[in-house]
Design a protein around this motif. Structure first.
Motif, PDB file in Angstrom:
ATOM      1  N   THR A  60       0.855  -1.187   0.000  1.00 58.41           N
ATOM      2  CA  THR A  60       0.000   0.000   0.000  1.00 58.41           C
ATOM      3  C   THR A  60       0.887   1.231   0.000  1.00 58.41           C
ATOM      4  OG1 THR A  60      -0.140   0.011   2.413  1.00 58.41           O
ATOM      5  CG2 THR A  60      -1.897  -1.135   1.225  1.00 58.41           C
ATOM      6  N   GLN A  61       0.263   2.364  -0.268  1.00 51.71           N
ATOM      7  CA  GLN A  61       1.025   3.606  -0.363  1.00 51.71           C
ATOM      8  C   GLN A  61       0.257   4.729   0.307  1.00 51.71           C
ATOM      9  OE1 GLN A  61       1.719   4.695  -4.449  1.00 51.71           O
ATOM     10  NE2 GLN A  61       3.821   5.247  -4.003  1.00 51.71           N
ATOM     11  N   ASP A  62       0.957   5.484   1.139  1.00 50.52           N
ATOM     12  CA  ASP A  62       0.349   6.656   1.765  1.00 50.52           C
ATOM     13  C   ASP A  62       0.090   7.706   0.706  1.00 50.52           C
ATOM     14  OD1 ASP A  62       0.543   5.557   4.290  1.00 50.52           O
ATOM     15  OD2 ASP A  62       2.452   6.526   4.750  1.00 50.52           O
ATOM     16  N   ARG A  63      -0.958   8.461   0.884  1.00 50.72           N
ATOM     17  CA  ARG A  63      -1.251   9.567  -0.030  1.00 50.72           C
ATOM     18  C   ARG A  63      -0.436  10.783   0.388  1.00 50.72           C
ATOM     19  NH1 ARG A  63      -3.356   8.055  -4.660  1.00 50.72           N
ATOM     20  NH2 ARG A  63      -5.053   6.610  -4.386  1.00 50.72           N
ATOM     21  N   ALA A  64       0.183  11.429  -0.591  1.00 51.59           N
ATOM     22  CA  ALA A  64       0.959  12.633  -0.304  1.00 51.59           C
ATOM     23  C   ALA A  64       0.796  13.591  -1.480  1.00 51.59           C
ATOM     24  CB  ALA A  64       2.430  12.287  -0.105  1.00 51.59           C
ATOM     25  N   GLY A  65       0.150  14.705  -1.267  1.00 48.64           N
ATOM     26  CA  GLY A  65      -0.019  15.680  -2.337  1.00 48.64           C
ATOM     27  C   GLY A  65      -1.147  15.315  -3.283  1.00 48.64           C
ATOM     28  N   ILE A  66      -1.200  16.002  -4.395  1.00 52.25           N
ATOM     29  CA  ILE A  66      -2.267  15.837  -5.377  1.00 52.25           C
ATOM     30  C   ILE A  66      -2.226  14.472  -6.065  1.00 52.25           C
ATOM     31  CG2 ILE A  66      -3.207  16.717  -7.552  1.00 52.25           C
ATOM     32  CD1 ILE A  66      -2.132  19.475  -6.713  1.00 52.25           C
ATOM     33  N   PHE A  67      -1.046  14.016  -6.397  1.00 53.34           N
ATOM     34  CA  PHE A  67      -0.913  12.789  -7.178  1.00 53.34           C
ATOM     35  C   PHE A  67      -0.665  11.539  -6.337  1.00 53.34           C
ATOM     36  CE2 PHE A  67       0.431  16.224 -10.030  1.00 53.34           C
ATOM     37  CZ  PHE A  67      -0.506  16.044 -11.026  1.00 53.34           C
ATOM     38  N   GLY A  68      -0.761  11.662  -5.038  1.00 49.03           N
ATOM     39  CA  GLY A  68      -0.446  10.512  -4.186  1.00 49.03           C
ATOM     40  C   GLY A  68       1.051  10.395  -4.055  1.00 49.03           C
ATOM     41  N   GLY A  69       1.553   9.208  -4.108  1.00 48.86           N
ATOM     42  CA  GLY A  69       2.994   9.039  -4.146  1.00 48.86           C
ATOM     43  C   GLY A  69       3.705   9.148  -2.814  1.00 48.86           C
ATOM     44  N   GLY A  70       3.128   8.585  -1.777  1.00 52.22           N
ATOM     45  CA  GLY A  70       3.833   8.532  -0.499  1.00 52.22           C
ATOM     46  C   GLY A  70       4.722   7.304  -0.451  1.00 52.22           C
ATOM     47  N   ILE A  71       5.296   7.043   0.697  1.00 52.35           N
ATOM     48  CA  ILE A  71       6.142   5.873   0.858  1.00 52.35           C
ATOM     49  C   ILE A  71       5.277   4.609   0.840  1.00 52.35           C
ATOM     50  CG2 ILE A  71       7.707   4.663   2.441  1.00 52.35           C
ATOM     51  CD1 ILE A  71       8.635   7.392   3.416  1.00 52.35           C
ATOM     52  N   SER A  72       5.736   3.614   0.110  1.00 59.34           N
ATOM     53  CA  SER A  72       5.026   2.338   0.048  1.00 59.34           C
ATOM     54  C   SER A  72       5.340   1.518   1.287  1.00 59.34           C
ATOM     55  CB  SER A  72       5.441   1.566  -1.204  1.00 59.34           C
ATOM     56  OG  SER A  72       5.046   2.263  -2.363  1.00 59.34           O
ATOM     57  N   LYS A  73       4.371   0.693   1.690  1.00 60.72           N
ATOM     58  CA  LYS A  73       4.534  -0.172   2.864  1.00 60.72           C
ATOM     59  C   LYS A  73       4.037  -1.567   2.518  1.00 60.72           C
ATOM     60  CE  LYS A  73       3.368   3.588   5.957  1.00 60.72           C
ATOM     61  NZ  LYS A  73       2.315   4.118   6.804  1.00 60.72           N
ATOM     62  N   VAL A  74       4.559  -2.553   3.235  1.00 61.13           N
ATOM     63  CA  VAL A  74       4.137  -3.939   3.045  1.00 61.13           C
ATOM     64  C   VAL A  74       3.325  -4.384   4.257  1.00 61.13           C
ATOM     65  CG1 VAL A  74       4.893  -6.324   2.768  1.00 61.13           C
ATOM     66  CG2 VAL A  74       6.161  -4.489   1.664  1.00 61.13           C
ATOM     67  N   ASP A  75       2.143  -4.927   4.000  1.00 63.03           N
ATOM     68  CA  ASP A  75       1.329  -5.519   5.062  1.00 63.03           C
ATOM     69  C   ASP A  75       1.836  -6.952   5.241  1.00 63.03           C
ATOM     70  OD1 ASP A  75      -0.602  -6.856   6.583  1.00 63.03           O
ATOM     71  OD2 ASP A  75      -2.265  -5.747   5.690  1.00 63.03           O
ATOM     72  N   GLU A  76       2.565  -7.182   6.315  1.00 65.60           N
ATOM     73  CA  GLU A  76       3.180  -8.491   6.533  1.00 65.60           C
ATOM     74  C   GLU A  76       2.162  -9.613   6.691  1.00 65.60           C
ATOM     75  OE1 GLU A  76       6.238  -8.588   9.466  1.00 65.60           O
ATOM     76  OE2 GLU A  76       7.220  -6.803   8.656  1.00 65.60           O
ATOM     77  N   ASP A  77       0.949  -9.289   7.109  1.00 68.73           N
ATOM     78  CA  ASP A  77      -0.086 -10.310   7.241  1.00 68.73           C
ATOM     79  C   ASP A  77      -0.574 -10.795   5.879  1.00 68.73           C
ATOM     80  OD1 ASP A  77      -0.009 -10.223  10.035  1.00 68.73           O
ATOM     81  OD2 ASP A  77      -1.502  -8.630  10.116  1.00 68.73           O
ATOM     82  N   LYS A  78      -0.516  -9.936   4.876  1.00 67.00           N
ATOM     83  CA  LYS A  78      -0.962 -10.301   3.528  1.00 67.00           C
ATOM     84  C   LYS A  78       0.167 -10.877   2.674  1.00 67.00           C
ATOM     85  CE  LYS A  78      -4.686  -6.907   2.905  1.00 67.00           C
ATOM     86  NZ  LYS A  78      -5.095  -5.772   2.058  1.00 67.00           N
ATOM     87  N   CYS A  79       1.393 -10.438   2.901  1.00 63.73           N
ATOM     88  CA  CYS A  79       2.533 -10.837   2.071  1.00 63.73           C
ATOM     89  C   CYS A  79       2.733 -12.347   2.118  1.00 63.73           C
ATOM     90  CB  CYS A  79       3.800 -10.127   2.542  1.00 63.73           C
ATOM     91  SG  CYS A  79       5.270 -10.519   1.563  1.00 63.73           S
ATOM     92  N   VAL A  80       2.844 -12.968   0.926  1.00 62.49           N
ATOM     93  CA  VAL A  80       3.055 -14.412   0.837  1.00 62.49           C
ATOM     94  C   VAL A  80       4.509 -14.757   0.511  1.00 62.49           C
ATOM     95  CG1 VAL A  80       0.660 -14.947   0.248  1.00 62.49           C
ATOM     96  CG2 VAL A  80       2.296 -14.457  -1.585  1.00 62.49           C
ATOM     97  N   GLY A  81       5.358 -13.750   0.396  1.00 69.18           N
ATOM     98  CA  GLY A  81       6.779 -13.978   0.171  1.00 69.18           C
ATOM     99  C   GLY A  81       7.149 -14.424  -1.222  1.00 69.18           C
ATOM    100  N   CYS A  82       6.344 -14.071  -2.227  1.00 72.31           N
ATOM    101  CA  CYS A  82       6.608 -14.528  -3.599  1.00 72.31           C
ATOM    102  C   CYS A  82       7.821 -13.828  -4.228  1.00 72.31           C
ATOM    103  CB  CYS A  82       5.378 -14.350  -4.475  1.00 72.31           C
ATOM    104  SG  CYS A  82       4.960 -12.631  -4.843  1.00 72.31           S
ATOM    105  N   GLY A  83       8.121 -12.593  -3.792  1.00 69.41           N
ATOM    106  CA  GLY A  83       9.286 -11.867  -4.289  1.00 69.41           C
ATOM    107  C   GLY A  83       9.100 -11.127  -5.598  1.00 69.41           C
TER     108      GLY A  83
END
Length: 66
Positions: free
Chosen positions: A29-52
């Motif tokens: 997911t990505q935080d919204r920052a400014g008009i176009f979005g583009g914040g820092i991306s984050k990984v939800d460890e509960d959803k991540c399946v480790g596919c790479g």
């Protein structure tokens, strides 16, 4: 199991994050920052399946598996 980790110092904050789009389970997911979005991306460890897939698609090489 390894999970994806995004280094906030390396993340380029692109509003069109390719790693986010390629994640098969929507774990990035990505935080919204400014008009176009583009914040820092984050990984939800509960959803991540480790596919790479995100590691190969991150243009800033900000994602590693830990």
């Amino acid at each position: 199991m390894k999970k994806a980790y995004i280094d906030p110092q390396k993340c380029d904050r692109s509003p069109f994050c390719p790693a986010k789009r390629v994640c098969p389970v929507g774990a990035i997911t990505q935080d919204r920052a400014g008009i176009f979005g583009g914040g820092i991306s984050k990984v939800d460890e509960d959803k991540c399946v480790g596919c790479g897939k995100c590691v190969n698609y991150c243009p800033a090489r900000a994602i590693t598996m830990k």
